[in-house]
Motif scaffolding. Structure first.
Motif, mmCIF file in Angstrom:
data_model
loop_
_atom_site.group_PDB
_atom_site.id
_atom_site.type_symbol
_atom_site.label_atom_id
_atom_site.label_comp_id
_atom_site.label_asym_id
_atom_site.label_seq_id
_atom_site.Cartn_x
_atom_site.Cartn_y
_atom_site.Cartn_z
ATOM 1 N N GLY A 1 -15.783 30.541 39.113
ATOM 2 C CA GLY A 1 -16.508 29.737 38.141
ATOM 3 C C GLY A 1 -16.435 28.264 38.493
ATOM 4 N N THR A 2 -16.862 27.431 37.560
ATOM 5 C CA THR A 2 -16.882 25.981 37.717
ATOM 6 C C THR A 2 -15.459 25.441 37.898
ATOM 7 O OG1 THR A 2 -18.801 25.918 36.279
ATOM 8 C CG2 THR A 2 -17.635 23.841 36.621
ATOM 9 N N ASN A 3 -15.293 24.518 38.807
ATOM 10 C CA ASN A 3 -14.037 23.835 39.132
ATOM 11 C C ASN A 3 -13.022 24.726 39.835
ATOM 12 O OD1 ASN A 3 -12.727 21.240 39.138
ATOM 13 N ND2 ASN A 3 -11.216 22.093 37.756
ATOM 14 N N ALA A 4 -13.431 25.874 40.324
ATOM 15 C CA ALA A 4 -12.517 26.769 41.039
ATOM 16 C C ALA A 4 -12.840 26.760 42.532
ATOM 17 C CB ALA A 4 -12.638 28.183 40.493
ATOM 18 N N LYS A 5 -11.784 26.744 43.335
ATOM 19 C CA LYS A 5 -11.964 26.828 44.789
ATOM 20 C C LYS A 5 -11.010 27.875 45.344
ATOM 21 C CE LYS A 5 -8.709 23.193 46.125
ATOM 22 N NZ LYS A 5 -8.521 21.942 46.830
ATOM 23 N N VAL A 6 -11.415 28.495 46.445
ATOM 24 C CA VAL A 6 -10.628 29.536 47.096
ATOM 25 C C VAL A 6 -9.882 28.918 48.268
ATOM 26 C CG1 VAL A 6 -10.720 31.770 48.274
ATOM 27 C CG2 VAL A 6 -12.352 31.258 46.442
ATOM 28 N N VAL A 7 -8.564 29.185 48.318
ATOM 29 C CA VAL A 7 -7.729 28.717 49.420
ATOM 30 C C VAL A 7 -6.896 29.888 49.930
ATOM 31 C CG1 VAL A 7 -7.630 26.357 48.522
ATOM 32 C CG2 VAL A 7 -5.842 27.964 47.915
ATOM 33 N N GLU A 8 -6.381 29.735 51.121
ATOM 34 C CA GLU A 8 -5.486 30.753 51.667
ATOM 35 C C GLU A 8 -4.102 30.590 51.042
ATOM 36 O OE1 GLU A 8 -5.994 33.395 53.731
ATOM 37 O OE2 GLU A 8 -8.112 32.884 53.533
ATOM 38 N N PRO A 9 -3.487 31.670 50.635
ATOM 39 C CA PRO A 9 -2.121 31.578 50.098
ATOM 40 C C PRO A 9 -1.147 31.085 51.166
ATOM 41 C CG PRO A 9 -3.102 33.708 49.591
ATOM 42 C CD PRO A 9 -4.012 33.028 50.573
ATOM 43 N N GLU A 10 -0.161 30.322 50.736
ATOM 44 C CA GLU A 10 0.893 29.854 51.638
ATOM 45 C C GLU A 10 2.039 30.853 51.633
ATOM 46 O OE1 GLU A 10 1.884 25.891 50.399
ATOM 47 O OE2 GLU A 10 -0.179 25.200 50.618
ATOM 48 N N LYS A 11 3.015 30.641 52.494
ATOM 49 C CA LYS A 11 4.162 31.542 52.592
ATOM 50 C C LYS A 11 4.870 31.688 51.246
ATOM 51 C CE LYS A 11 8.523 32.397 55.025
ATOM 52 N NZ LYS A 11 9.044 33.108 53.902
ATOM 53 N N GLU A 12 5.006 30.578 50.506
ATOM 54 C CA GLU A 12 5.670 30.619 49.197
ATOM 55 C C GLU A 12 4.918 31.528 48.217
ATOM 56 O OE1 GLU A 12 4.734 27.558 50.637
ATOM 57 O OE2 GLU A 12 6.708 27.259 51.543
ATOM 58 N N ASP A 13 3.583 31.522 48.319
ATOM 59 C CA ASP A 13 2.769 32.396 47.463
ATOM 60 C C ASP A 13 3.018 33.863 47.803
ATOM 61 O OD1 ASP A 13 1.247 30.299 46.084
ATOM 62 O OD2 ASP A 13 0.264 29.980 48.016
ATOM 63 N N VAL A 14 3.017 34.176 49.083
ATOM 64 C CA VAL A 14 3.251 35.554 49.525
ATOM 65 C C VAL A 14 4.646 36.021 49.107
ATOM 66 C CG1 VAL A 14 3.453 37.061 51.559
ATOM 67 C CG2 VAL A 14 1.594 35.387 51.431
ATOM 68 N N ASP A 15 5.632 35.142 49.253
ATOM 69 C CA ASP A 15 6.996 35.480 48.828
ATOM 70 C C ASP A 15 7.068 35.725 47.322
ATOM 71 O OD1 ASP A 15 7.775 35.206 51.469
ATOM 72 O OD2 ASP A 15 8.716 33.235 51.183
ATOM 73 N N LYS A 16 6.391 34.877 46.542
ATOM 74 C CA LYS A 16 6.372 35.040 45.089
ATOM 75 C C LYS A 16 5.726 36.372 44.709
ATOM 76 C CE LYS A 16 3.638 32.247 42.872
ATOM 77 N NZ LYS A 16 3.064 31.114 42.111
ATOM 78 N N LEU A 17 4.568 36.681 45.308
ATOM 79 C CA LEU A 17 3.894 37.946 45.018
ATOM 80 C C LEU A 17 4.762 39.140 45.412
ATOM 81 C CD1 LEU A 17 0.231 37.125 46.118
ATOM 82 C CD2 LEU A 17 1.141 37.223 43.792
ATOM 83 N N SER A 18 5.396 39.068 46.561
ATOM 84 C CA SER A 18 6.280 40.159 47.006
ATOM 85 C C SER A 18 7.395 40.416 46.007
ATOM 86 C CB SER A 18 6.894 39.839 48.375
ATOM 87 O OG SER A 18 5.924 39.830 49.376
#
Length: 155
Positions: free
Chosen positions: A110-127
């Motif tokens: 939607g408006t004001n949203a952008k797609v970025v690649e997750p960083e290592k910290e994001d992958v660790d958090k999801l794991s």
């Protein structure tokens, strides 16, 4: 303050976790619209699909949907995390102000949203979250959605 846990074995109706301040809610089934609306803190996990308006006005909670969701998820999200292992409908992250949305399937921002690649910290958090709540997903398959601008209403 003591935090508790609510476990639902089956499907849940509208508004699961509306305004949650702490604790954990786990739904072993599907949930309808408005999961985590206005959540301040805590964790909500739905081991199934959910309807529209998931995580709107999230102010710091973690919302995990292990399935597909409908439209307008993360609308005016301020903080916290919204995690979708399946597909999301239209206007994901519409007018997002803060926080992170992670989605593994197909989606339309939607408006004001952008797609970025997750960083290592994001992958660790999801794991860590997937291990803790027995979510069957691979963190490496997710895209991350964040705000484009900090003050989107003044452009």
């Amino acid at each position: 303050m003591t935090s508790g846990e609510i476990v639902v074995h089956g499907n849940a109706d509208d508004g699961v976790g509306f305004g949650t301040y702490n604790g954990t809610i786990v739904v072993h089934g599907n949930a309808d619209d408005g999961v985590g609306f206005g959540t301040y803190n805590g964790t909500i996990v739905v081991h199934g699909d959910a309807g529209d308006g998931i995580g709107q006005l999230n102010k710091g909670g973690v919302i995990i949907i292990e399935g597909d969701i409908g439209d307008l998820a993360g609308l005016y999200m301020l903080s916290g995390d919204l995690i979708i292992t399946g597909d999301a409908g239209k206007d994901l992250g519409d007018w997002i102000i803060g926080g992170n949305i992670y989605v593994a399937g197909d989606f339309e921002t939607g408006t004001n949203a952008k797609v970025v690649e997750p960083e290592k910290e994001d992958v660790d958090k999801l794991s860590a979250l997937f291990n803790q709540y027995s979510v069957d997903a691979s963190p490496e398959e997710f895209k991350k959605i964040q705000r484009k601008e900090i003050r989107p209403f003044y452009g």
